[in-house]
Design a protein around this motif. Structure first.
Motif, short mmCIF file in Angstrom:
data_model
loop_
_atom_site.label_atom_id
_atom_site.label_comp_id
_atom_site.label_asym_id
_atom_site.label_seq_id
_atom_site.Cartn_x
_atom_site.Cartn_y
_atom_site.Cartn_z
N ALA A 158 -9.74 7.01 -0.35
CA ALA A 158 -9.77 5.69 -0.98
C ALA A 158 -9.09 5.84 -2.34
CB ALA A 158 -11.20 5.20 -1.15
N PRO A 159 -7.87 5.31 -2.50
CA PRO A 159 -7.16 4.45 -1.56
C PRO A 159 -6.54 5.22 -0.39
CG PRO A 159 -5.77 4.87 -3.47
CD PRO A 159 -7.12 5.50 -3.77
N GLU A 160 -6.32 4.51 0.72
CA GLU A 160 -5.66 5.11 1.87
C GLU A 160 -4.17 5.28 1.58
OE1 GLU A 160 -8.58 3.19 5.32
OE2 GLU A 160 -6.42 2.73 5.32
N LEU A 161 -3.56 6.23 2.29
CA LEU A 161 -2.15 6.54 2.10
C LEU A 161 -1.48 6.60 3.47
CD1 LEU A 161 0.15 7.51 0.15
CD2 LEU A 161 -0.68 9.83 0.53
N GLY A 162 -0.45 5.78 3.69
CA GLY A 162 0.17 5.73 5.01
C GLY A 162 1.68 5.80 4.96
N HIS A 163 2.25 6.20 6.09
CA HIS A 163 3.71 6.33 6.19
C HIS A 163 4.17 6.11 7.62
CE1 HIS A 163 7.77 8.00 5.88
NE2 HIS A 163 7.49 8.68 6.99
N VAL A 164 5.38 5.52 7.77
CA VAL A 164 6.04 5.46 9.07
C VAL A 164 7.54 5.44 8.84
CG1 VAL A 164 6.10 2.91 9.21
CG2 VAL A 164 6.05 4.28 11.32
N GLY A 165 8.28 6.07 9.77
CA GLY A 165 9.74 6.05 9.68
C GLY A 165 10.31 7.05 8.69
N LEU A 166 11.47 6.71 8.12
CA LEU A 166 12.13 7.58 7.16
C LEU A 166 11.51 7.44 5.78
CD1 LEU A 166 15.92 6.97 8.02
CD2 LEU A 166 14.42 8.79 8.88
N THR A 167 11.46 8.55 5.05
CA THR A 167 11.07 8.48 3.65
C THR A 167 12.27 7.95 2.85
OG1 THR A 167 11.84 10.71 3.14
CG2 THR A 167 9.57 10.48 3.95
N GLU A 168 12.02 7.62 1.60
CA GLU A 168 13.13 7.16 0.75
C GLU A 168 14.21 8.22 0.65
OE1 GLU A 168 13.94 5.75 -3.88
OE2 GLU A 168 11.88 5.82 -3.10
N ALA A 169 13.82 9.47 0.46
CA ALA A 169 14.80 10.55 0.34
C ALA A 169 15.59 10.74 1.63
CB ALA A 169 14.09 11.85 -0.05
N GLU A 170 14.89 10.70 2.77
CA GLU A 170 15.58 10.85 4.06
C GLU A 170 16.54 9.70 4.31
OE1 GLU A 170 12.00 13.17 6.52
OE2 GLU A 170 12.12 10.98 6.53
N ALA A 171 16.12 8.49 3.96
CA ALA A 171 16.97 7.32 4.18
C ALA A 171 18.24 7.39 3.33
CB ALA A 171 16.19 6.05 3.86
N ARG A 172 18.11 7.81 2.09
CA ARG A 172 19.29 7.90 1.21
C ARG A 172 20.22 9.02 1.68
NH1 ARG A 172 18.86 4.35 -2.66
NH2 ARG A 172 16.85 3.81 -3.62
N ALA A 173 19.66 10.11 2.17
CA ALA A 173 20.49 11.21 2.66
C ALA A 173 21.27 10.79 3.91
CB ALA A 173 19.61 12.41 2.97
N ARG A 174 20.66 9.93 4.71
CA ARG A 174 21.27 9.54 5.98
C ARG A 174 22.17 8.32 5.84
NH1 ARG A 174 17.31 9.43 11.07
NH2 ARG A 174 16.82 11.42 10.06
N HIS A 175 21.79 7.38 4.96
CA HIS A 175 22.52 6.10 4.88
C HIS A 175 23.17 5.85 3.53
CE1 HIS A 175 20.89 4.79 8.79
NE2 HIS A 175 19.75 5.34 8.39
N GLY A 176 23.01 6.75 2.59
CA GLY A 176 23.68 6.63 1.30
C GLY A 176 23.33 5.37 0.53
N GLY A 177 24.37 4.73 -0.01
CA GLY A 177 24.18 3.56 -0.86
C GLY A 177 23.79 2.29 -0.15
N LYS A 178 23.69 2.34 1.18
CA LYS A 178 23.33 1.13 1.92
C LYS A 178 21.81 0.92 1.98
CE LYS A 178 27.44 1.37 4.88
NZ LYS A 178 28.02 2.53 4.20
#
Length: 476
Positions: free
Chosen positions: A350-370
């Motif tokens: 408490a508080p709960e912590l959740g995640h799904v999909g790409l992290t911010e770092a993974e998304a930027r590494a894969r998709h760059g400025g988009k």
């Protein structure tokens, strides 16, 4: 003479993964043998998800009483009956137990054998005095607490998740080795119930989650009195009277000595592969678990491995997901592929912590400025305000065309909010979709819509949008 069974499917392990395969196959009238050497329901029911969440519920009740004065309710300090909290844990397990019981599965038509299983060849298993030769085998033996090679650990009494929930008296001081989800959930639970708690983590606590959001969890736990020592490696443990002394070294070389009455080892999980005879079956494996391809098949094409024993993400819902894939493959001969990118997870602090999909770092590494990162705080949500639960933040990761790439959330009921985002990710939804749904007011679900709408925050400033509006106005 050994008894011989020749079912269509033989499942080894009656935890979440194995039970799901056995129940689904039996529902289609397929002959199934299910082998389990321990408790039906496996780790999740008996030592994991169920008892831990039940204990967290008891801890939440105690915390709610302490916080009651914030809402104008005078309740004073709670009187914790730890044995009573343990009784609550036992009642929850007992209520769920029949669903996973041998009697229920035998009623479904499954042959249940309560014995250790061992492969004697590429297509045969011995369980007690019974030999099973099946068309397909599914190994679902799960995992156990990993016990690290810490000097002195084998000389002291320590707890794992398999023994923690047997305690009938509250530990005076609980030392925990491991700052992952299990370690921190149990740290907060025991602290809220009245124990002193110290957590040792050799690296960063909650390292797999968004660092900005996980920091909010750690700040809350520390505010409640949990001592969390990050980048502090345990060097040895020693017996001290009725308890233990933990000696650790911090990142700057400082030695820390902590005396505790109880020690919990929560340093990860190890796959249950011992004594399965995997070599006789030609099944490749290593310290991470049984090696499988994307279709969850082992090096022996007749044998699948699913759940924790196959390595990868170790969650009950992943085990259930993989069980469904295996059923499609075995019964219907359909092509299957494990998709880790749509798997959500939640830490139930408490508080709960959740995640799904790409992290911010993974998304930027894969998709760059988009990539666009959209955030909204619980403090701006009316339901969170009304309930005094304003510590929290939602982060959406949007890619080209506003497609949802991932999401991170910290806050009250984060896991429930994550359900919607998990669905959205699996269906390739965009910010337009998430901004367009109607959330009942006031709910925490409005966080999703508010974050998605912010994707279009620059639209009113777009000169071409303004010109179109101006032209349309001329038509009355």
């Amino acid at each position: 003479m050994a008894k011989l069974l020749t079912p269509d499917i033989c499942v080894i392990g009656a935890g979440s993964a194995g039970l799901s395969v056995a129940a689904a196959a039996a529902a289609f009238g397929v002959d199934v043998v299910l082998i389990e050497k321990g408790l039906m329901g496996g780790d999740c029911l008996n030592y994991g998800c169920v008892p831990s969440k039940a204990l967290l519920a008891a801890a939440k009740a105690a915390a709610s009483i302490r916080k009651a004065t914030d809402y104008g309710v005078r309740a004073g300090q709670p009187k914790v009956d730890f044995a009573g909290a343990n009784d609550h844990v036992r009642r929850v397990i007992a209520a769920i137990e029949p669903h996973d019981s041998q009697e229920r599965f035998e009623g479904l038509g499954v042959t249940v054998l309560r014995s250790p299983a061992r492969f004697t060849g590429p297509d045969s298993v011995m369980a007690g005095d019974t030999e099973i030769r099946a068309r397909r085998f599914v190994i679902a033996t799960g995992s156990s607490a990993l016990v690290p090679p810490i000097p002195g650990l084998d000389q002291v009494s320590y707890l794992t998740n398999e023994s923690l929930f047997d305690l009938r008296a509250l530990p005076e001081h609980l030392a925990i080795i491991g700052g992952g989800p299990i370690g921190l959930e149990m740290a907060q639970a025991h602290r809220r119930l009245g124990a002193k708690v110290t957590v040792f983590e050799a690296r960063k606590a909650l390292a797999k989650d968004d660092p900005e959001l996980s920091a909010m969890v750690l700040e809350k736990l520390r505010a409640e009195g949990v001592e969390i020592l990050e980048e502090t490696a345990v060097e040895k443990v020693e017996r001290t009277g009725e308890g233990v002394t933990v000696t650790a070294r911090t990142g700057d070389g400082t030695t820390v000595r902590t005396e505790a009455t109880h020690l919990l080892v929560a340093a990860g999980r190890a796959p249950n592969v011992a004594d399965l005879g995997l070599e006789a079956a030609g099944v490749a494996h290593d310290r991470k678990g049984i090696t499988v391809d994307n279709g969850l098949r082992t090096s022996n094409r007749k044998i699948y491995a699913i759940g924790d024993v196959a390595g990868g993400l170790q969650f009950t819902h992943v085990a259930g997901y993989q069980a469904g894939l295996v059923i499609r493959s075995i019964l219907f001969r359909l092509p299957i592929g494990m998709n880790d990118s749509i798997v959500p997870w939640v830490t139930y602090t408490a508080p709960e912590l959740g995640h799904v999909g790409l992290t911010e770092a993974e998304a930027r590494a894969r998709h760059g400025g988009k990539v666009k990162v959209l955030t909204t705080d619980y403090a701006g949500n009316d339901r969170a305000r009304a309930e005094g639960l304003t510590t929290g933040r939602l982060k959406l990761i949007a890619g080209r065309g506003g497609r949802l790439l991932g999401a991170d959330i910290v806050g009250e009921q984060a896991g429930e909010v994550l359900n919607l985002l998990s669905l959205a990710l699996s269906r390739n939804m965009t910010m337009k979709d998430l901004a367009g749904f109607i959330a009942p007011y006031p709910t925490l679900g409005e966080l999703v819509r508010r974050a998605a709408i912010s994707y279009y925050a620059e639209a009113p400033k777009n000169v071409w949008v303004r010109r179109v509006i101006a032209i349309l106005r001329k038509f009355g």
